[in-house]
Design a protein around this motif. Structure first.
Motif, PDB file in Angstrom:
ATOM      1  N   UNK A   6       0.808  -1.126   0.173  1.00  0.00           N
ATOM      2  CA  UNK A   6       0.222  -0.293   0.099  1.00  0.00           C
ATOM      3  C   UNK A   6       1.061   1.514   0.047  1.00  0.00           C
ATOM      4  N   UNK A   7       2.133   1.015  -0.135  1.00  0.00           N
ATOM      5  CA  UNK A   7       3.378   2.603  -0.133  1.00  0.00           C
ATOM      6  C   UNK A   7       3.466   3.437   1.189  1.00  0.00           C
ATOM      7  N   UNK A   8       3.605   4.132   0.862  1.00  0.00           N
ATOM      8  CA  UNK A   8       3.656   5.391   2.332  1.00  0.00           C
ATOM      9  C   UNK A   8       2.592   7.039   2.317  1.00  0.00           C
ATOM     10  N   UNK A   9       2.157   6.962   0.789  1.00  0.00           N
ATOM     11  CA  UNK A   9       1.477   8.029   0.892  1.00  0.00           C
ATOM     12  C   UNK A   9       1.239   8.805   1.743  1.00  0.00           C
ATOM     13  N   UNK A  10       0.825   8.069   2.655  1.00  0.00           N
ATOM     14  CA  UNK A  10       0.367   8.792   4.316  1.00  0.00           C
ATOM     15  C   UNK A  10       1.391   9.509   4.536  1.00  0.00           C
ATOM     16  N   UNK A  11       2.499   9.608   4.417  1.00  0.00           N
ATOM     17  CA  UNK A  11       3.669  10.741   5.100  1.00  0.00           C
ATOM     18  C   UNK A  11       3.717  12.183   4.300  1.00  0.00           C
ATOM     19  N   UNK A  12       2.946  11.679   3.402  1.00  0.00           N
ATOM     20  CA  UNK A  12       2.647  13.469   2.840  1.00  0.00           C
ATOM     21  C   UNK A  12       1.760  14.564   3.423  1.00  0.00           C
ATOM     22  N   UNK A  13       0.904  13.683   3.998  1.00  0.00           N
ATOM     23  CA  UNK A  13      -0.326  14.032   4.073  1.00  0.00           C
ATOM     24  C   UNK A  13      -0.485  15.267   5.670  1.00  0.00           C
ATOM     25  N   UNK A  14      -1.160  16.058   6.176  1.00  0.00           N
ATOM     26  CA  UNK A  14      -0.989  17.091   7.200  1.00  0.00           C
ATOM     27  C   UNK A  14      -1.134  16.238   8.603  1.00  0.00           C
ATOM     28  N   UNK A  15       0.050  15.410   8.755  1.00  0.00           N
ATOM     29  CA  UNK A  15      -0.619  14.906   9.685  1.00  0.00           C
ATOM     30  C   UNK A  15      -1.095  15.024  11.420  1.00  0.00           C
ATOM     31  N   UNK A  16      -0.301  16.125  11.267  1.00  0.00           N
ATOM     32  CA  UNK A  16      -1.094  17.082  12.544  1.00  0.00           C
ATOM     33  C   UNK A  16      -2.338  17.336  12.460  1.00  0.00           C
ATOM     34  N   UNK A  17      -2.920  17.751  11.479  1.00  0.00           N
ATOM     35  CA  UNK A  17      -4.410  17.178  10.793  1.00  0.00           C
ATOM     36  C   UNK A  17      -4.901  16.258  11.726  1.00  0.00           C
ATOM     37  N   UNK A  18      -4.162  15.181  10.589  1.00  0.00           N
ATOM     38  CA  UNK A  18      -5.570  14.100  10.534  1.00  0.00           C
ATOM     39  C   UNK A  18      -4.877  13.096  12.625  1.00  0.00           C
ATOM     40  N   UNK A  19      -3.892  13.442  12.989  1.00  0.00           N
ATOM     41  CA  UNK A  19      -3.586  12.969  14.329  1.00  0.00           C
ATOM     42  C   UNK A  19      -4.328  13.674  15.623  1.00  0.00           C
ATOM     43  N   UNK A  20      -4.424  15.180  14.905  1.00  0.00           N
ATOM     44  CA  UNK A  20      -4.806  15.982  16.523  1.00  0.00           C
ATOM     45  C   UNK A  20      -3.250  16.831  16.808  1.00  0.00           C
ATOM     46  N   UNK A  21      -2.400  16.525  16.643  1.00  0.00           N
ATOM     47  CA  UNK A  21      -1.535  16.885  17.877  1.00  0.00           C
ATOM     48  C   UNK A  21      -0.362  17.022  16.623  1.00  0.00           C
ATOM     49  N   UNK A  22       0.144  18.519  16.670  1.00  0.00           N
ATOM     50  CA  UNK A  22       2.221  18.806  15.769  1.00  0.00           C
ATOM     51  C   UNK A  22       2.668  17.660  16.432  1.00  0.00           C
ATOM     52  N   UNK A  23       3.199  16.976  17.134  1.00  0.00           N
ATOM     53  CA  UNK A  23       4.432  16.374  17.851  1.00  0.00           C
ATOM     54  C   UNK A  23       3.629  15.153  17.825  1.00  0.00           C
ATOM     55  N   UNK A  24       3.142  14.490  17.498  1.00  0.00           N
ATOM     56  CA  UNK A  24       2.886  12.832  16.915  1.00  0.00           C
ATOM     57  C   UNK A  24       3.862  12.131  16.302  1.00  0.00           C
ATOM     58  N   UNK A  25       4.597  11.348  16.884  1.00  0.00           N
ATOM     59  CA  UNK A  25       5.383  10.232  16.026  1.00  0.00           C
ATOM     60  C   UNK A  25       5.464  10.125  15.011  1.00  0.00           C
ATOM     61  N   UNK A  26       4.083   9.895  14.135  1.00  0.00           N
ATOM     62  CA  UNK A  26       3.923   9.953  12.831  1.00  0.00           C
ATOM     63  C   UNK A  26       4.304  11.021  11.656  1.00  0.00           C
ATOM     64  N   UNK A  27       4.446  12.021  12.264  1.00  0.00           N
ATOM     65  CA  UNK A  27       5.499  13.052  11.807  1.00  0.00           C
ATOM     66  C   UNK A  27       6.327  12.916  11.638  1.00  0.00           C
ATOM     67  N   UNK A  28       7.215  12.077  11.817  1.00  0.00           N
ATOM     68  CA  UNK A  28       8.570  12.150  11.711  1.00  0.00           C
ATOM     69  C   UNK A  28       9.514  10.426  11.327  1.00  0.00           C
ATOM     70  N   UNK A  29       7.627   9.695  10.848  1.00  0.00           N
ATOM     71  CA  UNK A  29       8.111   9.084   9.492  1.00  0.00           C
ATOM     72  C   UNK A  29       8.960   8.577   8.578  1.00  0.00           C
ATOM     73  N   UNK A  30       9.985   8.228   8.127  1.00  0.00           N
ATOM     74  CA  UNK A  30       9.673   8.702   6.755  1.00  0.00           C
ATOM     75  C   UNK A  30       9.487   7.955   5.831  1.00  0.00           C
ATOM     76  N   UNK A  31       9.139   8.660   4.471  1.00  0.00           N
ATOM     77  CA  UNK A  31       8.745   7.285   3.424  1.00  0.00           C
ATOM     78  C   UNK A  31       9.526   6.517   3.691  1.00  0.00           C
ATOM     79  N   UNK A  32      10.393   6.313   3.116  1.00  0.00           N
ATOM     80  CA  UNK A  32      11.288   4.519   3.007  1.00  0.00           C
ATOM     81  C   UNK A  32      10.570   3.757   4.209  1.00  0.00           C
ATOM     82  N   UNK A  33      10.818   4.096   5.276  1.00  0.00           N
ATOM     83  CA  UNK A  33      10.470   3.573   6.910  1.00  0.00           C
ATOM     84  C   UNK A  33       9.272   3.304   6.656  1.00  0.00           C
TER      85      UNK A  33
END
Length: 226
Positions: free
Chosen positions: A167-194
């Motif tokens: 399914x790839x890693x397209x989600x890493x380009x989303x506004x993850x602060x908005x999706x997760x409700x947190x500007x410091x979500x660990x998801x924001x630090x995940x690279x596309x490759x990882x």
């Protein structure tokens, strides 16, 4: 941690109320019976009206429980396909999976009553060829991609397991602060490759019941904003 009881498994799958998915569900139950799948297997049905629920419940009680197993269950929820959050999208039928699983886990208190149970979420078009157990010691029976070659011996606290999906890693380009409700979500630090190597996962999703409750809670909070 000590190895768990590999048979302490509760399989769940999410469906709508259509005849097609009722037929799929019957095959899921039949194949579970055929391979002697241990533990409960629960169909989570979302969106039935009163007459449809009566019909589905009656069919299950007449054709599944007395013939296959009293450990095969059906759990009804409302239709979640129009779930919306803070301007997020709506009218997406697959919202029923995270919201349905969350409804099941909270209404049954499974995480409190059976914290050592592994909850396995499958799809209704995934049928049993052998029992699904909480043990992955036999690595010869696993197909693992080279990008993610490490598989734990069992699901444990904080150690979920899922099938690799492309399914790839397209989600890493989303506004993850908005999706997760947190500007410091660990998801924001995940690279596309990882993300492509370690988070491209699909069903079966397997986690201990307390972890699956946390996953379902976050899943349900995030998807309307994704």
């Amino acid at each position: 941690p000590l190895p768990p009881d590999p048979t302490d498994v509760h399989v769940v799958f999410s469906t709508d109320c259509t005849p097609f998915q009722s037929w799929q569900s019957y095959v899921v139950f039949h194949t579970a019976m055929s391979v002697s799948q241990p533990g409960p297997v629960t169909r989570i049905v979302s969106g039935c009206d009163a007459e449809e629920e009566r019909r589905e419940r009656t069919w299950h009680e007449e054709h599944v429980n007395p013939i296959m197993s009293e450990d095969f269950h059906v759990h009804f929820t409302r239709d979640f396909s129009n779930a919306e959050g803070e301007g997020g999208k709506k009218g997406y039928k697959f919202f029923n999976k995270p919201f349905g699983v969350l409804d099941f886990l909270t209404s049954t208190s499974l995480a409190t009553k059976s914290p050592s149970s592994m909850v396995a979420i499958i799809d209704p078009d995934q049928w049993f060829l052998r029992p699904l157990l909480n043990t992955f010691h036999d690595k010869s029976s696993l197909i693992v991609s080279s990008a993610s070659s490490s598989v734990p011996d069992f699901v444990g606290p904080g150690v979920p397991v899922a099938q690799t999906y492309g399914i790839g890693s397209k989600w890493t380009s989303w506004d993850l602060s908005y999706v997760t409700g947190s500007p410091s979500s660990p998801a924001s630090s995940v690279t596309s490759s990882y993300a492509g190597s370690h988070y491209a996962a699909g069903p079966p999703y397997m986690a201990l019941s307390p972890d699956m409750l946390r996953i379902a809670s976050s899943w349900s909070a995030f998807v309307p904003r994704a």
